[in-house]
Design an enzyme around this catalytic site. Structure first.
Site, PDB file in Angstrom:
ATOM      1  N   SER A  66       0.831  -1.217   0.000  1.00 25.14           N
ATOM      2  CA  SER A  66       0.000   0.000   0.000  1.00 25.14           C
ATOM      3  C   SER A  66       0.859   1.258   0.000  1.00 25.14           C
ATOM      4  O   SER A  66       1.995   1.246   0.491  1.00 25.14           O
ATOM      5  CB  SER A  66      -0.882   0.014   1.252  1.00 25.14           C
ATOM      6  OG  SER A  66      -1.577   1.239   1.365  1.00 25.14           O
TER       7      SER A  66
ATOM      8  N   TYR B  87      -2.314  -0.851  10.429  1.00 25.52           N
ATOM      9  CA  TYR B  87      -2.374  -1.295   9.025  1.00 25.52           C
ATOM     10  C   TYR B  87      -1.137  -0.847   8.255  1.00 25.52           C
ATOM     11  O   TYR B  87      -0.504  -1.631   7.539  1.00 25.52           O
ATOM     12  CB  TYR B  87      -3.641  -0.722   8.393  1.00 25.52           C
ATOM     13  CG  TYR B  87      -3.788  -0.908   6.902  1.00 25.52           C
ATOM     14  CD1 TYR B  87      -4.343  -2.081   6.382  1.00 25.52           C
ATOM     15  CD2 TYR B  87      -3.419   0.088   6.001  1.00 25.52           C
ATOM     16  CE1 TYR B  87      -4.506  -2.245   5.006  1.00 25.52           C
ATOM     17  CE2 TYR B  87      -3.584  -0.063   4.632  1.00 25.52           C
ATOM     18  CZ  TYR B  87      -4.130  -1.230   4.139  1.00 25.52           C
ATOM     19  OH  TYR B  87      -4.295  -1.387   2.782  1.00 25.52           O
TER      20      TYR B  87
HETATM   21  P1  NAD Z   1     -11.656  -5.717  -0.741  1.00 22.13           P
HETATM   22  O1  NAD Z   1     -12.465  -5.527   0.484  1.00 22.13           O
HETATM   23  O2  NAD Z   1     -12.361  -5.899  -2.009  1.00 22.13           O
HETATM   24  O3  NAD Z   1     -10.646  -6.930  -0.565  1.00 22.13           O
HETATM   25  C1  NAD Z   1     -10.076  -7.313   0.636  1.00 22.13           C
HETATM   26  C2  NAD Z   1     -10.358  -8.781   0.785  1.00 22.13           C
HETATM   27  O4  NAD Z   1      -9.592  -9.297   1.862  1.00 22.13           O
HETATM   28  C3  NAD Z   1     -11.799  -9.081   1.119  1.00 22.13           C
HETATM   29  O5  NAD Z   1     -12.582  -9.212  -0.036  1.00 22.13           O
HETATM   30  C4  NAD Z   1     -11.684 -10.390   1.881  1.00 22.13           C
HETATM   31  O6  NAD Z   1     -12.011 -11.473   1.055  1.00 22.13           O
HETATM   32  C5  NAD Z   1     -10.214 -10.484   2.272  1.00 22.13           C
HETATM   33  N1  NAD Z   1     -10.089 -10.672   3.703  1.00 22.13           N
HETATM   34  C6  NAD Z   1     -10.142  -9.729   4.678  1.00 22.13           C
HETATM   35  N2  NAD Z   1     -10.005 -10.314   5.897  1.00 22.13           N
HETATM   36  C7  NAD Z   1      -9.855 -11.651   5.666  1.00 22.13           C
HETATM   37  C8  NAD Z   1      -9.679 -12.781   6.510  1.00 22.13           C
HETATM   38  N3  NAD Z   1      -9.604 -12.669   7.852  1.00 22.13           N
HETATM   39  N4  NAD Z   1      -9.607 -14.001   5.941  1.00 22.13           N
HETATM   40  C9  NAD Z   1      -9.671 -14.125   4.590  1.00 22.13           C
HETATM   41  N5  NAD Z   1      -9.818 -13.101   3.750  1.00 22.13           N
HETATM   42  C10 NAD Z   1      -9.923 -11.870   4.277  1.00 22.13           C
HETATM   43  O7  NAD Z   1     -10.679  -4.455  -0.808  1.00 22.13           O
HETATM   44  P2  NAD Z   1      -9.391  -4.151  -1.685  1.00 22.13           P
HETATM   45  O8  NAD Z   1      -9.160  -2.716  -1.490  1.00 22.13           O
HETATM   46  O9  NAD Z   1      -9.491  -4.723  -3.027  1.00 22.13           O
HETATM   47  O10 NAD Z   1      -8.253  -4.910  -0.871  1.00 22.13           O
HETATM   48  C11 NAD Z   1      -7.306  -5.772  -1.466  1.00 22.13           C
HETATM   49  C12 NAD Z   1      -5.914  -5.445  -0.944  1.00 22.13           C
HETATM   50  O11 NAD Z   1      -5.575  -4.130  -1.398  1.00 22.13           O
HETATM   51  C13 NAD Z   1      -5.800  -5.417   0.572  1.00 22.13           C
HETATM   52  O12 NAD Z   1      -4.588  -6.038   0.947  1.00 22.13           O
HETATM   53  C14 NAD Z   1      -5.720  -3.933   0.891  1.00 22.13           C
HETATM   54  O13 NAD Z   1      -5.012  -3.694   2.071  1.00 22.13           O
HETATM   55  C15 NAD Z   1      -4.977  -3.434  -0.326  1.00 22.13           C
HETATM   56  N6  NAD Z   1      -5.061  -2.002  -0.582  1.00 22.13           N
HETATM   57  C16 NAD Z   1      -6.250  -1.407  -0.850  1.00 22.13           C
HETATM   58  C17 NAD Z   1      -6.295  -0.047  -1.084  1.00 22.13           C
HETATM   59  C18 NAD Z   1      -7.588   0.657  -1.379  1.00 22.13           C
HETATM   60  O14 NAD Z   1      -7.598   1.898  -1.384  1.00 22.13           O
HETATM   61  N7  NAD Z   1      -8.660  -0.024  -1.640  1.00 22.13           N
HETATM   62  C19 NAD Z   1      -5.115   0.713  -1.052  1.00 22.13           C
HETATM   63  C20 NAD Z   1      -3.910   0.062  -0.789  1.00 22.13           C
HETATM   64  C21 NAD Z   1      -3.892  -1.299  -0.554  1.00 22.13           C
END
Ligand code: NAD
Ligand code: MG
Length: 300
Positions: free
Chosen positions: A192, A205
């Site tokens: 991130s 986080y």
């Molecule tokens: P999202 O909510 O679509 O995806 C996150 C997924 O993590 C969930 O769908 C879920 O299936 C999984 N998850 C969470 N807790 C879990 C657990 N205990 N067991 C199994 N699975 C679990 O959101 P996203 O933004 O697509 O997130 C994907 C990745 O991107 C994450 O690692 C997040 O930290 C990272 N990220 C997101 C952003 C943003 O702005 N959306 C920015 C930087 C990094």
């Protein structure tokens, strides 16, 4: 329509609503169908080019957001995918699987909470059995919860959820999968912008994401001699269920506005970095790298 017009139309559809995203909140982990507007996962736009033909990918958090966009792109590039997600996200996982099937590829759905070593080991075992092996591991599941009450109020149960999901699960799952990877395989972890420019509201986080960058370069050094590449993608603000599920609703109105490009990104804009890093033809000499997809914020 000229390609110039297409470029302009695409830019408009990615820009998000004028005036910012409507205020909205969900209970974690959040569902795609409750989001307004719906995110863009490349459903209508991603064009595959055989970059991953015959490969097999395990994608955690593959039900929604960035993971869904990666699953769609991988399938259109010719890969079979196994998707890991929480049981309460079944509807999102099934929607993603449908897109994978439409691309003519296999989708294996493996629900489970990855906060235990046992769950991670079982996920690896099931994915290996159902796909017949793994060539690409995408450690993408992640959790955050924005807090404004300071470190004194940080509860162990909240800290545990963030660190177990983001860090322990990545170690446990990677440990279980690595013995089955062969030369040419690729491990990609979602880190991130928070690793570089942490928000005080995401103290725990942000620390896990910085640790995952370190994990990436160090594991790349360990696995390089075996011909296994290890990289990361560091997204900036991306419109996914994680945001309405873990931030105050009003915060979303200006979500992404502080980036040089002046807007949040869509999951479809992050997926191509995962395709590049997974593709043995395109990135055969790329390892220990973190690709920023941040709307212009630096990742160094
Ligand atoms: P999202 O909510 O679509 O995806 C996150 C997924 O993590 C969930 O769908 C879920 O299936 C999984 N998850 C969470 N807790 C879990 C657990 N205990 N067991 C199994 N699975 C679990 O959101 P996203 O933004 O697509 O997130 C994907 C990745 O991107 C994450 O690692 C997040 O930290 C990272 N990220 C997101 C952003 C943003 O702005 N959306 C920015 C930087 C990094
Ligand atoms: Mg989800």
């Amino acid at each position: 329509m000229t390609s110039h017009d297409e470029t302009n139309n695409r830019a408009e559809s990615l820009a998000g609503p004028e005036g910012g995203f409507p205020s909205q909140e969900q209970t974690p982990p959040g569902l795609t169908s409750h989001m307004e507007p719906l995110p863009d996962h490349g459903e209508d736009t991603y064009v595959g080019n055989g970059r991953l033909t015959g490969l097999r990918a395990l994608i955690t958090g593959g039900d929604s957001g960035i993971g869904r966009a990666v699953a769609i792109a991988y399938a259109r590039e010719g890969a079979d995918v196994a998707l890991s997600y929480l049981p309460e996200e079944q509807e999102d996982a099934e929607a993603t699987a449908e897109w994978v099937h439409k691309a003519g590829q296999k989708a294996v759905l493996i629900p489970g909470d990855l906060q235990t070593e046992k769950a991670c080991a079982e996920l690896a075992e099931k994915a290996l059995a159902e796909l017949g092996g793994i060539d690409i591991l995408v450690n993408n599941a992640g959790f955050q919860m924005a807090r404004t009450d300071g470190i004194e109020e940080l509860r162990d149960e909240d800290l545990d959820r963030v660190i177990k999901t983001n860090l322990y699960a990545t170690f446990w799952l990677t440990r279980a999968v690595v013995p089955h990877l062969t030369k040419g395989a690729s491990i990609i972890t979602t880190t991130s912008i928070q690793a570089y420019e942490p928000s005080t509201t995401l103290l725990d986080y942000a620390a896990t994401k910085a640790a995952l960058n370190n994990f990436t370069v160090n594991l790349a050094a360990e696995l390089g001699p075996r011909g296994i590449r290890v990289n990361a993608v560091a997204p900036g603000p991306i419109w996914t269920p994680l945001q309405p599920a873990t931030q105050e609703g009003d915060h979303l109105v200006s979500f992404g506005g502080d980036t040089p490009l002046g807007r949040a990104g869509q999951p479809s804009e992050v997926a191509p970095a995962f395709v590049f890093l997974a593709s043995p033809a395109d990135s055969s000499y790329v390892s220990a790298t973190v690709i920023g997809v941040t709307g212009g914020k630096p990742v160094f």
